[in-house]
Design a protein around this motif. Structure first.
Motif, PDB file in Angstrom:
ATOM      1  N   PRO A  59       0.801  -1.230   0.000  1.00 18.84           N
ATOM      2  CA  PRO A  59       0.000   0.000   0.000  1.00 18.84           C
ATOM      3  C   PRO A  59       0.833   1.278   0.000  1.00 18.84           C
ATOM      4  CG  PRO A  59       0.189  -0.816   2.229  1.00 18.84           C
ATOM      5  CD  PRO A  59       0.943  -1.792   1.354  1.00 18.84           C
ATOM      6  N   ARG A  60       2.157   1.152  -0.154  1.00 20.82           N
ATOM      7  CA  ARG A  60       3.008   2.351  -0.162  1.00 20.82           C
ATOM      8  C   ARG A  60       2.736   3.170  -1.425  1.00 20.82           C
ATOM      9  NH1 ARG A  60       9.098   0.958   0.900  1.00 20.82           N
ATOM     10  NH2 ARG A  60       9.121   2.886   2.120  1.00 20.82           N
ATOM     11  N   GLY A  83      -5.257   6.751 -17.099  1.00 19.52           N
ATOM     12  CA  GLY A  83      -5.978   5.656 -16.468  1.00 19.52           C
ATOM     13  C   GLY A  83      -5.650   5.451 -15.011  1.00 19.52           C
ATOM     14  N   ILE A  84      -4.980   6.434 -14.394  1.00 18.81           N
ATOM     15  CA  ILE A  84      -4.611   6.325 -12.978  1.00 18.81           C
ATOM     16  C   ILE A  84      -5.481   7.270 -12.172  1.00 18.81           C
ATOM     17  CG2 ILE A  84      -2.770   6.629 -11.273  1.00 18.81           C
ATOM     18  CD1 ILE A  84      -0.783   5.978 -13.513  1.00 18.81           C
ATOM     19  N   GLU A  85      -6.399   6.711 -11.398  1.00 23.50           N
ATOM     20  CA  GLU A  85      -7.309   7.516 -10.616  1.00 23.50           C
ATOM     21  C   GLU A  85      -6.716   7.789  -9.244  1.00 23.50           C
ATOM     22  OE1 GLU A  85     -11.225   5.961 -10.457  1.00 23.50           O
ATOM     23  OE2 GLU A  85     -11.380   5.669 -12.628  1.00 23.50           O
ATOM     24  N   PRO A  86      -7.101   8.929  -8.635  1.00 26.61           N
ATOM     25  CA  PRO A  86      -6.592   9.253  -7.299  1.00 26.61           C
ATOM     26  C   PRO A  86      -6.925   8.144  -6.305  1.00 26.61           C
ATOM     27  CG  PRO A  86      -7.755  11.121  -8.261  1.00 26.61           C
ATOM     28  CD  PRO A  86      -8.014   9.953  -9.154  1.00 26.61           C
ATOM     29  N   SER A  87      -6.015   7.919  -5.381  1.00 23.93           N
ATOM     30  CA  SER A  87      -6.230   6.906  -4.353  1.00 23.93           C
ATOM     31  C   SER A  87      -5.444   7.313  -3.119  1.00 23.93           C
ATOM     32  CB  SER A  87      -5.760   5.533  -4.841  1.00 23.93           C
ATOM     33  OG  SER A  87      -4.341   5.504  -4.944  1.00 23.93           O
ATOM     34  N   ASN A  88      -5.596   6.527  -2.068  1.00 22.09           N
ATOM     35  CA  ASN A  88      -4.867   6.811  -0.838  1.00 22.09           C
ATOM     36  C   ASN A  88      -3.369   6.614  -0.989  1.00 22.09           C
ATOM     37  OD1 ASN A  88      -7.232   7.414   0.520  1.00 22.09           O
ATOM     38  ND2 ASN A  88      -7.554   5.308   1.202  1.00 22.09           N
ATOM     39  N   ARG A  89      -2.965   5.968  -2.076  1.00 21.04           N
ATOM     40  CA  ARG A  89      -1.528   5.761  -2.317  1.00 21.04           C
ATOM     41  C   ARG A  89      -0.840   7.028  -2.793  1.00 21.04           C
ATOM     42  NH1 ARG A  89       0.053   1.567  -6.445  1.00 21.04           N
ATOM     43  NH2 ARG A  89       2.085   1.796  -5.427  1.00 21.04           N
ATOM     44  N   VAL A  90      -1.603   7.954  -3.322  1.00 26.79           N
ATOM     45  CA  VAL A  90      -0.997   9.132  -3.953  1.00 26.79           C
ATOM     46  C   VAL A  90      -1.489  10.405  -3.278  1.00 26.79           C
ATOM     47  CG1 VAL A  90      -0.619  10.368  -6.120  1.00 26.79           C
ATOM     48  CG2 VAL A  90      -0.972   7.889  -6.148  1.00 26.79           C
ATOM     49  N   PHE A  91      -0.548  11.171  -2.761  1.00 32.60           N
ATOM     50  CA  PHE A  91      -0.876  12.522  -2.303  1.00 32.60           C
ATOM     51  C   PHE A  91      -0.427  13.493  -3.382  1.00 32.60           C
ATOM     52  CE2 PHE A  91       0.424  16.619  -0.796  1.00 32.60           C
ATOM     53  CZ  PHE A  91      -0.659  17.027  -0.038  1.00 32.60           C
TER      54      PHE A  91
END
Length: 595
Positions: A59-60, A83-91
């Motif tokens: 999850p890093r 095709g990369i949606e925002p998630s908790n992995r990315v700030f």
């Protein structure tokens, strides 16, 4: 092609640019020195996609720090296209947002920052009150604390980070005492301000080595965009996290586009970073934005040779000089009576949205706004006198919600899932549980679905979404009070007796004809943007650079002129008063004549 491999297809475009390819393939710390129009955002986005897909196991994730919310939004849009949606992995967000949400809020107590559990971010009005009380206690003179003193105090805080140092105590003892008194006044009310965020975060990292490791565990890679504009606090964070505990750094910037010295930016920090032996430095030389003649002249505008070049197949581009003996109000009228009609004849396919008029200050923009009104042309302002701050993340999200109501529900742009993910990030302090997030999604869909009409008045739409959804979310947030007040002011301005009472949802969102508007912007606010046709207005001595500017201020004014100069793709028009052109204008004109 799957979403997971879409970035690989797009990355094939980098093969023709060795600098971009080297940055994309870098394995260790990397600094990318990227001139105007060099494709740095594309390179950065592809690098981010590559890291998420190939290098970092869930999850890093990655922390990506940008200069402002508009830069963050552009990166998110580009990632979405891959095709990369925002998630908790990315700030993805500003250094202030990173400091507040990733360090100060979660670790204030354990890092012993001395903040109450329920601290909040001060509004501008609360900051003004705290400064006035501090000023009366420490300075006690007949003076306006909100003019010279506020700017000087903020710069002192941002520039001297070690308050135990001799420099802090002796460089300007009066300012040092004012800073301490001001912060004490905020703390008495349980408040922090905008500058406190990175300063407190840095303090927490300095005093708690375990916190540095905690950030590393979550984000093994740190990406920084526009590094030259982000100042000492971020630089020290980078040193601690990247060269201390081992976060991998990918930084992008251009010292020649550093134009925020008044906020404490120091472009030399980027150069220091690029010169480190443990950093790979890549320079991007091609300018894909500007015509070849504009690229050539841009180095004259900068006053330095950088070796930038346009691709072989680039158009030439044209530069026009417009001296005038008239006052600025009449010069503004001339734009709409003469310059633009002739340009539109030469460029029949251009839309108004591809035109920008750039100027030194918001006050100058008022004359252009009035001239556009008389000419019957729609405008959109991105300066201090705009209808609402373009930097407001809440306002930009509401624009997207409005666009969904106009046509997005049919076209899929923006997707409703994107509205939800962005709303979750804005209200992250309130939307904590899965149930709260689900309720947010349901209520938002209900509100927007009932109002799928671009012609309805904006005021009632704002009132509905505020009363039915946002007002409750604001109550649970410590950092959104200023955003709440921004929304309140917009509701007042679009009310029956307001200055924008007839604004529709379509105009607010930029849908249809509402998107066909000439861009009015200060030079500062134009950074990072591009337009087919650019008019640099008010390029007079005394305005750029300002009268009595010192050497450092003059260098920054030249960089500001250069930033405006390099926004243009095809046509660049430079307007100035005949008997007092800026020295920068005269130099460019003379060198072009000699070339």
């Amino acid at each position: 092609m799957s979403k997971e491999t879409l970035y690989l297809k797009v990355a094939e475009d980098l093969q023709g640019n060795p600098g971009q390819l080297d940055a994309y393939n870098s394995k260790e710390h990397c600094v990318v020195l990227a001139g105007p129009g060099s494709g740095k955002t594309k390179t950065l986005t592809l690098k981010l996609a590559k890291l998420l897909s190939e290098d970092i196991e869930e999850p890093r994730g990655i922390a990506c720090i940008t200069y402002n919310n508009e830069c963050a939004k552009e990166l998110e849009q580009r990632l979405d296209a891959l095709g990369i949606e925002p998630s908790n992995r990315v700030f993805i967000g500003t250094v202030h947002s990173f400091s507040l949400t990733q360090i100060v809020i979660p670790y204030a107590k354990t890092a012993k920052l001395g903040l109450p559990d329920n601290f909040k971010v001060a509004t501008l009005q609360e900051q003004r009150g705290a400064l006035e009380r501090a000023f009366n206690k420490v300075i006690a003179r007949q003076d306006d604390p909100h003019r010279f003193w506020r700017n000087a105090m903020d710069k002192y805080r941002r520039s001297i980070l070690n308050r135990n140092s001799v420099q802090w105590r002796t460089q300007d003892p009066e300012l040092a005492n004012l800073v301490i008194a001001y912060e004490n006044e905020l703390r008495l009310q349980g408040l922090i301000d905008f500058d406190d965020m990175p300063l407190l975060a840095l303090r927490a990292l300095r005093e708690n080595s375990w916190l540095q490791k905690a950030i590393l565990a979550k984000y093994p890679v740190l990406i920084v965009d526009e590094y030259q504009d982000l100042g000492h606090a971020l630089h020290e964070m980078v040193v601690k996290l990247c060269f201390g505990v081992g976060m991998r750094l990918f930084a992008v910037g251009d010292a020649d586009q550093s134009i925020y010295g008044f906020t404490g930016a120091h472009p030399e920090l980027l150069q220091q970073l690029a010169e480190r032996v443990d950093v790979e430095t890549v320079t991007l030389r091609f300018n894909y934005r500007c015509g070849s003649r504009i690229v050539l002249a841009s180095e004259y505008a900068l006053g330095e040779e950088r070796g930038y070049q346009a691709p072989e197949d680039a158009d030439e581009g044209t530069i026009y000089f417009h001296p005038s003996t008239y006052l600025q109000e009449q010069q503004a009228d001339y734009i709409f009576s003469t310059i633009l009609p002739k340009a539109l004849e030469r460029m029949p396919g251009i839309s108004l949205g591809e035109i920008a008029i750039l100027y030194p200050s918001a006050k100058v923009g008022d004359a252009i706004s009035e001239a556009a009104r008389k000419a019957g042309l729609a405008i959109i302002r991105t300066d201090g006198n705009s209808l609402y701050p373009r930097s407001s993340r809440l306002m930009r999200w509401l624009e997207d919600c409005a666009l969904w109501c106009c046509n997005g529900w049919q076209s899929g742009s923006p997707r409703f899932s994107k509205l939800i993910s962005e709303g979750n990030r804005i209200f992250l302090e309130t939307l904590i549980s899965d149930q709260q997030k689900l309720n947010f999604q349901r209520v938002l869909l209900k509100i927007l679905w009932k109002r799928r009409n671009s012609t309805i008045l904006l005021n009632q739409w704002l009132i509905n979404i505020n009363n039915e959804l946002l007002s409750e979310l604001f109550l649970g947030s410590r950092s959104l009070e200023e955003e709440r007040l921004t929304l309140k002011r917009l509701i007042e301005r679009t009310s029956e007796n307001g200055s924008s009472s007839e604004m529709t949802l379509g105009q607010f969102s930029g849908y249809g004809e509402g998107n066909d508007r000439i861009n009015l912007s200060t030079l500062h606010s134009s950074k990072g943007r591009e337009f087919a046709l650019v008019i640099l207005f008010g390029m007079d001595a005394g305005q750029i650079p300002w009268n009595n500017a010192n050497e450092r201020e003059t260098r920054e004014s030249r960089r500001l002129f250069y930033v405006g100069f390099t926004r243009a793709k095809t046509e660049l028009h430079i307007m100035y008063t005949s008997n007092r052109p800026s020295r920068f204008v005269s130099e460019v004109q003379q060198r072009l004549e000699q070339a």
